[in-house]
Scaffold this active site. Structure first.
Site, short mmCIF file in Angstrom:
data_model
loop_
_atom_site.label_atom_id
_atom_site.label_comp_id
_atom_site.label_asym_id
_atom_site.label_seq_id
_atom_site.Cartn_x
_atom_site.Cartn_y
_atom_site.Cartn_z
N GLU A 29 3.81 1.33 2.29
CA GLU A 29 4.87 0.76 2.98
C GLU A 29 6.18 1.10 1.94
O GLU A 29 5.75 0.95 0.62
CB GLU A 29 4.93 -0.60 3.24
CG GLU A 29 4.01 -0.85 4.57
CD GLU A 29 2.53 -1.49 3.89
OE1 GLU A 29 1.61 -2.16 4.46
OE2 GLU A 29 2.26 -1.04 2.63
N CYS B 42 0.81 -1.37 -0.02
CA CYS B 42 -0.14 0.07 0.04
C CYS B 42 0.86 1.37 0.03
O CYS B 42 1.13 1.78 -0.90
CB CYS B 42 -0.96 0.15 1.04
SG CYS B 42 -2.24 -1.36 1.25
#
Length: 804
Positions: A440, A438
């Protein structure tokens, strides 16, 4: 606008439609093959058994070449089908076999024959999966947190290695035979009288097996293409099939030389990683950087054109979309829309003579164009922002945003690179980071990350337990010691003391659960192929779970940040400053879900208190203080790889809660911000629905007051605007100005946009057949609106529509 990026070629349009029409099935091939291999090789060392599993799957699984494709390789028996990975968990598979096609969202279909096949192999896996052993490993005190849903960690004990990008640059340049050679050289140099070297020898033998297996897998497709060419009547398609055969004899065994070879090799390696394990968020890394030399060389030699290369990229995105994953229903609610989080990163900076320069190149533009033409929820597209980002490139990014499928997301070099440097990451690596999953971030090919980061910790539920003297409200169980009940508290300092005590203990329990998961994963499911493609696993003779990576960090995940902020502000303002609500009154109202006239009166007072997302220091600094306590406690702990080789081995914060706000809200009683029981929590670090009343600039300012430099796991911010807002050049320029302000001046980490009207979403609920192509940004990923559960759809509809 519709033709700003041009259209798909006719063949790719047909392929896209074919994929959209494909019903997601449950594929049992991998499950059956894996079970047989495990039965026959339980005496083998883990690394050998896992390598033999992958070898047998690649040898025996069904393969096919679609009529329209130029790139080949499939994960399952049919496109969009999801394999079952029995070694991770089988209990939920058997429990839900007859319910897959009856789900509220994310439905899958399975034949009676395949149901029987799964029931037949299930006994072998009883008390024999990662989930079984993970739950058994948890101490009773930690298991309570898991069972009550205070800490959600199911993904950690049901999935393999992921949330990383392997070293695709090296794979494409050298080929897999070079990895085999390096491993054989290491194996032959070992002194096997040292038991540590004996363990390493199993790893090296496993790598040799997997490299041969992947090369043989490519050869299967080469043979199939050649066979198909023999009977193909269309001259053009026959030549294409012969070219596919030629390429797959060469790559990924050897290094690629052309753009076509590089893309095919890239896809096959990426695919095998998602056959080896069911870990999601396996990402492509900085594709515009490592593929650019192949692209430019072909352009210069007139071997390809921009349009031909664009078609190849759109083909790659469609193949990426074919990969699917089925989760248990409880886990599905945390990952609505069957996301795989396969991220592609473009833009950012490169170092030249130790000095940073804009990394945008012609391939950056072409990747942007190809994703816009394809308009699918996979892959995730992330653009790395920095102050000197090519202005035309940023304008083109906004044109993609206008298309309304939630891409690209923007991550900021201005906050991420300094945060990485502070944590000991070498400068060249910090400047080479990419998005994985997502929001990260990690260094491609050098990062030992785990599938879902850490566990999901429910912040609002934690506050309620603190208010209830350490007792979970719904179950009545005492989970830890508190400082006394809320009704006995005298001032806001008591709130801070209670939060401090509770959240430190909950953080400690998160680490315990996390360590249990990692210990079991290390013992049971080494991912040999994935490890081999990450430095320094071959050099150290250790897989990722054993500490083979250069860097190893884990981000934990917090849910309901805005609800915590608004709850703290409401308690401070209404109870201890204005004294408009007493402690007993508030507690009774929460227990009764604000029922009756008195409950509604109290609720209105709570809602009128200062709200996060409006650039109000009163509330913003309260949540900053509460977050700082959590981060301070998290810094005390290390993961299971600490001291075993990697730099790091620590935890840091992250707000990538995906769709966890919906199910965790469903399991949370009424909260002091005025939210009623069962309603979704706020997602990511975004404000609660309709509580941000002063536009996107105020939201950006509130978010920037969070300790973003410490939340290296990602600061997820969703914003929603109507398509009409971006119709004018003036408003598009305003949005670009806002991005510059948020990232360059305020220290923002991430932002992404849903460009869709409330009316369109409501109509899609009533007339789903008219909106088959409607894609929305759920959290750090996009999904087709129609496949989402009604609860998740409602949550997206209720998000605040911003005015620029």
């Amino acid at each position: 606008m519709g033709n700003y990026f041009g259209n798909l070629t006719s063949r790719m349009s047909r392929f896209r439609l074919e994929l959209l029409n494909a019903k997601p099935q449950v594929c049992v091939e991998r499950a059956k093959i894996t079970t047989n291999v495990y039965r026959e090789n339980m005496d083998q060392p883990l690394a050998i058994r896992r390598a033999l599993m992958l070898k047998n799957v690649l040898e025996k699984m069904s393969i096919y070449i679609e009529d329209e494709t130029l790139i080949v390789g499939n994960q399952a028996a049919s496109n969009r089908s999801a394999p079952i990975f029995p070694e991770y968990a089988m209990d939920w598979v058997i429990d839900e076999l007859d319910k897959f096609d009856q789900r509220d969202g994310d439905r899958f279909y399975i034949t009676e024959e395949n149901k029987e096949a799964l029931r037949t192999i299930a006994p072998f896996w009883e008390h024999n999966t990662v989930k079984d052993r993970g739950l058994a490993a948890m101490p009773a005190s930690a298991r309570v947190f898991y069972d009550l849903g205070i800490i959600k960690a199911e993904g950690n004990i049901t999935s393999g290695d992921a949330h990383l990008a392997v070293d695709y640059k090296r794979v494409l340049a050298e080929g897999l035979l070079e990895y085999k050679r390096r491993s054989a050289e290491k194996l032959n140099s070992l002194d096997l009288t040292d038991y540590k070297n004996l363990h390493k020898s199993y790893f090296y033998r496993g790598i040799i097996i997997t490299m041969d297996a992947v090369i043989a897998f490519a050869k299967r497709y080469a043979d199939l293409a050649a066979t198909m060419a023999e009977t193909e009547k269309n001259d053009g398609r026959r030549k294409e099939l012969l070219e596919i055969a030629r390429i797959l004899v060469k790559v990924p065994a050897h290094g690629a030389e052309t753009f076509y070879e590089a893309v095919q090799a890239l896809w096959l390696v990426h695919l095998v990683l998602q056959i080896e394990s069911n870990g999601h968020s396996l990402s492509y890394g900085r594709m515009d950087q490592y593929l650019y030399p192949y692209y430019q060389k072909d352009i210069d030699a007139a071997r390809t054109t921009e349009e031909t290369a664009c078609e190849l990229l759109t083909n790659l995105w469609m193949k990426t979309f074919t990969i699917n994953k089925i989760r248990s229903w409880s886990h599905t609610r945390f990952s609505a829309g069957s996301p795989l989080y396969q991220n592609v990163t473009i833009g950012g900076q490169i170092l030249e003579n130790d000095s940073p320069h804009d990394a945008v190149n012609p391939l950056s533009f072409l990747i942007l164009k190809s994703v816009a033409r394809t308009k699918l929820p996979q892959p995730n597209l992330t653009v790395r922002y920095h102050q000197k980002l090519d202005p035309q490139f940023l304008k083109d990014c906004i044109e993609v945003v206008r298309l309304g499928f939630g891409m690209p997301a923007f991550n900021s070099d201005e906050i991420i690179i300094p945060s990485f440097l502070e944590k000991g990451i070498a400068k060249p690596d910090a400047y080479n980071y990419s998005a994985i999953g997502c929001v990260e971030v990690a260094v491609p090919g050098k990062w030992g990350y785990r599938v879902t980061g850490m566990s999901f910790l429910n912040f609002p539920k934690s506050l309620l337990i603190a208010m209830n003297d350490g007792i979970d409200i719904e179950s009545g169980k005492k989970v830890c010691e508190g400082i006394g009940h809320f009704t006995s508290w005298k001032n806001y300092d008591d709130v801070k003391k209670a939060w401090d005590k509770i959240i430190r203990e909950f953080t400690r329990q998160c680490v315990i659960i996390d360590s249990c998961a990692d210990t079991v994963l290390e013992r049971d499911t080494a991912d040999i192929f994935c490890s081999a493609l990450c430095d320094d696993c071959i050099e150290r003779g250790l897989n990722l779970k054993e500490g083979g990576a250069v860097y190893d960090f884990i981000s934990d995940l917090q849910v309901g940040i805005a609800n915590l902020a608004d709850s703290l502000a409401a308690i401070k303002k209404c109870v201890f400053e204005d004294k408009s609500v007493g402690t007993e009154e508030l507690w009774d109202a929460l227990q009764n879900n604000f029922a009756g006239n008195e409950g509604e009166r109290i609720r209105k007072l709570l809602i009128a208190a200062p709200k996060y997302g409006n650039d109000d220091d009163y509330v913003d600094l309260l949540v900053r203080g509460a977050y700082d306590v959590y981060i301070d406690e998290m810094k005390k702990y290390h993961n299971t790889r600490y001291g075993r080789g990697p730099i790091g081995g620590i935890y840091y914060a992250g707000t990538s809660s995906i769709s966890a706000n919906v199910p965790q809200g469903a399991g949370t009683t009424a909260t002091p911000d005025g939210r009623k029981a069962g309603e979704p929590l706020a997602e990511g670090c975004s404000p609660s629905h309709s509580m941000d009343r002063h536009g996107p600039t105020a939201v950006f300012k509130s978010v920037s007051k969070l300790p973003t430099s410490e939340i290296t796991g990602g600061v997820l911010l969703n914003q929603k605007v109507t398509p009409a807002m971006l119709e004018t050049e003036e408003n598009r320029e305003k949005l670009i100005f806002l991005l510059h302000a948020f990232f360059a001046r305020l220290g923002g980490f991430h932002v992404q946009f849903n460009v869709v009207s409330r009316e369109t979403l409501l109509d899609a609920q009533i007339n789903p057949e008219k909106h088959r192509d409607l894609i929305v940004r759920v959290a750090g990923y996009s999904a087709f609106f129609n496949v989402l559960s009604r609860q998740t759809q409602d949550d997206i509809i209720e998000r605040t529509e911003q005015i620029i």
